[in-house]
Write a protein that holds these residues in place. Structure first.
Motif, PDB file in Angstrom:
ATOM      1  N   SER A 167       1.245  -1.507   2.750  1.00  0.00           N
ATOM      2  CA  SER A 167       1.075  -1.901   4.151  1.00  0.00           C
ATOM      3  C   SER A 167       1.518  -0.821   5.126  1.00  0.00           C
ATOM      4  CB  SER A 167       1.824  -3.201   4.436  1.00  0.00           C
ATOM      5  OG  SER A 167       3.218  -2.981   4.402  1.00  0.00           O
ATOM      6  N   LEU A 168       2.444   0.039   4.739  1.00  0.00           N
ATOM      7  CA  LEU A 168       2.890   1.105   5.627  1.00  0.00           C
ATOM      8  C   LEU A 168       1.847   2.209   5.790  1.00  0.00           C
ATOM      9  CD1 LEU A 168       6.642   1.472   4.623  1.00  0.00           C
ATOM     10  CD2 LEU A 168       5.710   0.501   6.732  1.00  0.00           C
ATOM     11  N   ASP A 169       0.894   2.303   4.865  1.00  0.00           N
ATOM     12  CA  ASP A 169      -0.185   3.290   4.918  1.00  0.00           C
ATOM     13  C   ASP A 169       0.362   4.700   5.170  1.00  0.00           C
ATOM     14  OD1 ASP A 169      -2.770   4.217   4.765  1.00  0.00           O
ATOM     15  OD2 ASP A 169      -3.226   3.806   6.858  1.00  0.00           O
ATOM     16  N   LEU A 170       1.228   5.140   4.276  1.00  0.00           N
ATOM     17  CA  LEU A 170       1.872   6.443   4.408  1.00  0.00           C
ATOM     18  C   LEU A 170       1.032   7.585   3.848  1.00  0.00           C
ATOM     19  CD1 LEU A 170       5.457   5.334   3.353  1.00  0.00           C
ATOM     20  CD2 LEU A 170       4.632   5.777   5.668  1.00  0.00           C
ATOM     21  N   GLY A 171      -0.172   7.302   3.440  1.00  0.00           N
ATOM     22  CA  GLY A 171      -1.050   8.319   2.883  1.00  0.00           C
ATOM     23  C   GLY A 171      -1.582   7.889   1.531  1.00  0.00           C
ATOM     24  N   ARG A 172      -2.546   8.656   1.041  1.00  0.00           N
ATOM     25  CA  ARG A 172      -3.232   8.305  -0.204  1.00  0.00           C
ATOM     26  C   ARG A 172      -2.272   8.247  -1.388  1.00  0.00           C
ATOM     27  NH1 ARG A 172      -8.677   8.606  -0.448  1.00  0.00           N
ATOM     28  NH2 ARG A 172      -8.655   9.312  -2.593  1.00  0.00           N
ATOM     29  N   ARG A 173      -1.395   9.212  -1.521  1.00  0.00           N
ATOM     30  CA  ARG A 173      -0.505   9.266  -2.683  1.00  0.00           C
ATOM     31  C   ARG A 173       0.456   8.076  -2.690  1.00  0.00           C
ATOM     32  NH1 ARG A 173       1.621  14.640  -4.870  1.00  0.00           N
ATOM     33  NH2 ARG A 173      -0.429  14.446  -5.754  1.00  0.00           N
ATOM     34  N   TRP A 174       1.111   7.792  -1.571  1.00  0.00           N
ATOM     35  CA  TRP A 174       2.052   6.667  -1.499  1.00  0.00           C
ATOM     36  C   TRP A 174       1.342   5.347  -1.736  1.00  0.00           C
ATOM     37  CZ3 TRP A 174       7.202   6.678  -1.480  1.00  0.00           C
ATOM     38  CH2 TRP A 174       7.851   7.872  -1.173  1.00  0.00           C
ATOM     39  N   THR A 175       0.179   5.174  -1.120  1.00  0.00           N
ATOM     40  CA  THR A 175      -0.584   3.936  -1.308  1.00  0.00           C
ATOM     41  C   THR A 175      -1.002   3.795  -2.768  1.00  0.00           C
ATOM     42  OG1 THR A 175      -1.352   4.039   0.976  1.00  0.00           O
ATOM     43  CG2 THR A 175      -2.595   2.631  -0.525  1.00  0.00           C
ATOM     44  N   GLY A 176      -1.426   4.884  -3.385  1.00  0.00           N
ATOM     45  CA  GLY A 176      -1.799   4.862  -4.797  1.00  0.00           C
ATOM     46  C   GLY A 176      -0.649   4.438  -5.693  1.00  0.00           C
TER      47      GLY A 176
ATOM     48  N   VAL B 277      -8.787  -0.657  -9.200  1.00  0.00           N
ATOM     49  CA  VAL B 277      -9.683  -0.033  -8.214  1.00  0.00           C
ATOM     50  C   VAL B 277      -8.845   0.699  -7.164  1.00  0.00           C
ATOM     51  CG1 VAL B 277     -11.357  -0.487  -6.374  1.00  0.00           C
ATOM     52  CG2 VAL B 277     -11.585  -1.627  -8.583  1.00  0.00           C
ATOM     53  N   GLY B 278      -7.739   0.093  -6.731  1.00  0.00           N
ATOM     54  CA  GLY B 278      -6.845   0.749  -5.783  1.00  0.00           C
ATOM     55  C   GLY B 278      -6.255   2.031  -6.335  1.00  0.00           C
ATOM     56  N   VAL B 279      -5.825   2.015  -7.590  1.00  0.00           N
ATOM     57  CA  VAL B 279      -5.292   3.232  -8.215  1.00  0.00           C
ATOM     58  C   VAL B 279      -6.381   4.300  -8.273  1.00  0.00           C
ATOM     59  CG1 VAL B 279      -4.419   4.227 -10.378  1.00  0.00           C
ATOM     60  CG2 VAL B 279      -3.501   2.064  -9.541  1.00  0.00           C
ATOM     61  N   TRP B 280      -7.572   3.910  -8.664  1.00  0.00           N
ATOM     62  CA  TRP B 280      -8.681   4.866  -8.727  1.00  0.00           C
ATOM     63  C   TRP B 280      -8.957   5.448  -7.347  1.00  0.00           C
ATOM     64  CZ3 TRP B 280     -11.442   8.096 -11.315  1.00  0.00           C
ATOM     65  CH2 TRP B 280     -12.614   8.587 -10.772  1.00  0.00           C
ATOM     66  N   ARG B 281      -9.040   4.572  -6.372  1.00  0.00           N
ATOM     67  CA  ARG B 281      -9.437   5.002  -5.026  1.00  0.00           C
ATOM     68  C   ARG B 281      -8.391   5.912  -4.378  1.00  0.00           C
ATOM     69  NH1 ARG B 281     -10.987   1.212   0.113  1.00  0.00           N
ATOM     70  NH2 ARG B 281     -11.545   2.936   1.446  1.00  0.00           N
ATOM     71  N   TYR B 282      -7.108   5.603  -4.542  1.00  0.00           N
ATOM     72  CA  TYR B 282      -6.079   6.339  -3.817  1.00  0.00           C
ATOM     73  C   TYR B 282      -5.389   7.425  -4.626  1.00  0.00           C
ATOM     74  CZ  TYR B 282      -6.640   3.042  -0.046  1.00  0.00           C
ATOM     75  OH  TYR B 282      -7.161   2.310   0.981  1.00  0.00           O
ATOM     76  N   LEU B 283      -5.383   7.336  -5.949  1.00  0.00           N
ATOM     77  CA  LEU B 283      -4.700   8.361  -6.748  1.00  0.00           C
ATOM     78  C   LEU B 283      -5.637   9.256  -7.539  1.00  0.00           C
ATOM     79  CD1 LEU B 283      -1.484   6.859  -8.387  1.00  0.00           C
ATOM     80  CD2 LEU B 283      -1.668   8.627  -6.653  1.00  0.00           C
ATOM     81  N   LEU B 284      -6.678   8.693  -8.117  1.00  0.00           N
ATOM     82  CA  LEU B 284      -7.498   9.461  -9.055  1.00  0.00           C
ATOM     83  C   LEU B 284      -8.754  10.063  -8.439  1.00  0.00           C
ATOM     84  CD1 LEU B 284      -7.159   7.042 -12.093  1.00  0.00           C
ATOM     85  CD2 LEU B 284      -5.805   9.085 -11.568  1.00  0.00           C
ATOM     86  N   SER B 285      -9.327   9.431  -7.451  1.00  0.00           N
ATOM     87  CA  SER B 285     -10.549   9.919  -6.825  1.00  0.00           C
ATOM     88  C   SER B 285     -10.215  11.025  -5.827  1.00  0.00           C
ATOM     89  CB  SER B 285     -11.265   8.768  -6.110  1.00  0.00           C
ATOM     90  OG  SER B 285     -12.386   9.257  -5.412  1.00  0.00           O
ATOM     91  N   ARG B 286     -10.960  12.070  -5.857  1.00  0.00           N
ATOM     92  CA  ARG B 286     -10.734  13.197  -4.939  1.00  0.00           C
ATOM     93  C   ARG B 286     -11.411  12.987  -3.580  1.00  0.00           C
ATOM     94  NH1 ARG B 286      -6.548  15.727  -6.676  1.00  0.00           N
ATOM     95  NH2 ARG B 286      -6.717  16.429  -8.801  1.00  0.00           N
ATOM     96  N   ARG B 287     -12.318  12.055  -3.517  1.00  0.00           N
ATOM     97  CA  ARG B 287     -13.104  11.840  -2.306  1.00  0.00           C
ATOM     98  C   ARG B 287     -12.298  11.071  -1.263  1.00  0.00           C
ATOM     99  NH1 ARG B 287     -18.220   8.248  -2.688  1.00  0.00           N
ATOM    100  NH2 ARG B 287     -18.387   7.750  -0.510  1.00  0.00           N
ATOM    101  N   ASP B 288     -12.228  11.586  -0.031  1.00  0.00           N
ATOM    102  CA  ASP B 288     -11.530  10.887   1.058  1.00  0.00           C
ATOM    103  C   ASP B 288     -12.505   9.887   1.667  1.00  0.00           C
ATOM    104  OD1 ASP B 288      -9.814  10.054   2.999  1.00  0.00           O
ATOM    105  OD2 ASP B 288      -9.881  11.932   4.156  1.00  0.00           O
TER     106      ASP B 288
END
Length: 71
Positions: free
Chosen positions: A7-16, A55-66
């Motif tokens: 919920s804090l949306d601190l960036g892709r890595r933290w969200t992942g 899907v969240g892990v894929w989207r925010y940690l593993l996928s390179r596409r923003d």
């Protein structure tokens, strides 16, 4: 903790990593749900949540596409 991090949306890595915590808790609840015959509902529910969290892990940690739109 995972909900706070996401919920804090601190960036892709933290969200992942928040989603990684969600995946871990889903796995634990799936195990409990199917090992205890009175908790099958929680196991079935967490099977669905496990897929969503993966899907969240894929989207925010593993996928390179923003996926955020450019302003």
């Amino acid at each position: 903790m995972a909900a706070l991090v996401v919920s804090l949306d601190l960036g892709r890595r933290w969200t992942g990593w928040g989603f990684v915590i969600f995946v871990t808790s889903s796995l634990a609840l799936i195990g409990w749900g199917f090992l205890d015959e009175d908790a099958e509902g929680i196991g079935a529910q967490n099977l669905i949540l496990f897929v969503i969290n993966c899907v969240g892990v894929w989207r925010y940690l593993l996928s390179r596409r923003d996926r955020r739109p450019s302003a």
